[in-house]
Design an enzyme around this catalytic site. Structure first.
Site, mmCIF file in Angstrom:
data_model
loop_
_atom_site.group_PDB
_atom_site.id
_atom_site.type_symbol
_atom_site.label_atom_id
_atom_site.label_comp_id
_atom_site.label_asym_id
_atom_site.label_seq_id
_atom_site.Cartn_x
_atom_site.Cartn_y
_atom_site.Cartn_z
ATOM 1 N N CYS A 1 0.828 -1.205 0.000
ATOM 2 C CA CYS A 1 0.000 0.000 0.000
ATOM 3 C C CYS A 1 0.868 1.262 0.000
ATOM 4 O O CYS A 1 1.563 1.533 -0.956
ATOM 5 C CB CYS A 1 -0.975 -0.070 1.176
ATOM 6 N N HIS A 2 0.830 2.043 1.079
ATOM 7 C CA HIS A 2 1.635 3.257 1.192
ATOM 8 C C HIS A 2 3.017 2.986 1.794
ATOM 9 O O HIS A 2 3.856 3.873 1.845
ATOM 10 C CB HIS A 2 0.915 4.301 2.048
#
Length: 186
Positions: free
Chosen positions: A111-112
């Site tokens: 994800c991030h």
């Protein structure tokens, strides 16, 4: 399953981690036989982010200042927006990531969390994926971004979002079983 018997895995996170991106790897890696420690700058417990609000607490097994990358076979970095943004400002967290990289450990970011690979100086020249909004950051750091459920580059495993967790966890297990990854230190 006992594919990871005798292996130790660190999950580095702080408050605001994406709930499923910590809990699913934690469960699947333990089920595969690994000893898994949640490591955090915070003691006792950290709180996740579950879709649109604060989620559940997760027990911290070891405070970051007491953890050594050399004690682990792999490092998992959950995403969410808050967690990696806070950790990329933490010099101890970045040192732990760099030490894991230099030691040839499998490092998995979803994800991030590729923000942490960027901040640690690991992204340049690597094939990676991430949450779509992190694409420009990966590319500006010299990474080669692609839109795939899981991308691996010499022991660096990246995925886009919670929908990719099965492929992400399977690839983490595969990369750990390959052993130490010989690569240029960050």
């Amino acid at each position: 399953m006992s594919e990871l018997n005798g292996k130790k895995i660190a999950i580095l996170a702080t408050n605001g981690f994406e709930q499923s991106e910590l809990e699913v790897p934690l469960e699947k890696l333990k089920k595969a036989g690994a000893e898994v420690h949640v490591i955090s700058p915070e003691a006792e417990e950290i709180i996740g982010w579950d879709e649109k609000d604060w989620g559940r607490a997760v027990k911290v097994d070891k405070v970051l200042g007491d953890a050594k990358a050399s004690d682990y076979d792999a490092l998992v970095l959950p995403g969410g927006q808050i967690n990696p943004d806070l950790l990329r400002l933490n010099t101890e967290a970045l040192a732990f990531i760099r030490a894991s990289f230099a030691g040839g450990k499998t490092i998995a970011a979803i994800c991030h969390a590729p923000w942490l690979l960027i901040e640690a100086g690991i992204a340049k020249g690597r094939h990676m994926t991430s949450y779509p909004s992190v694409r420009t950051d990966v590319e500006n750091a010299g990474g080669k971004w692609e839109d795939s459920p899981v991308v691996t580059d010499n022991g660096i495993v990246t995925s886009r979002n919670p929908d990719d967790l099965d492929a992400f966890c399977d690839k983490i297990i595969e990369e750990i079983n390959e052993g130490t990854h010989h690569r240029q230190a960050a």
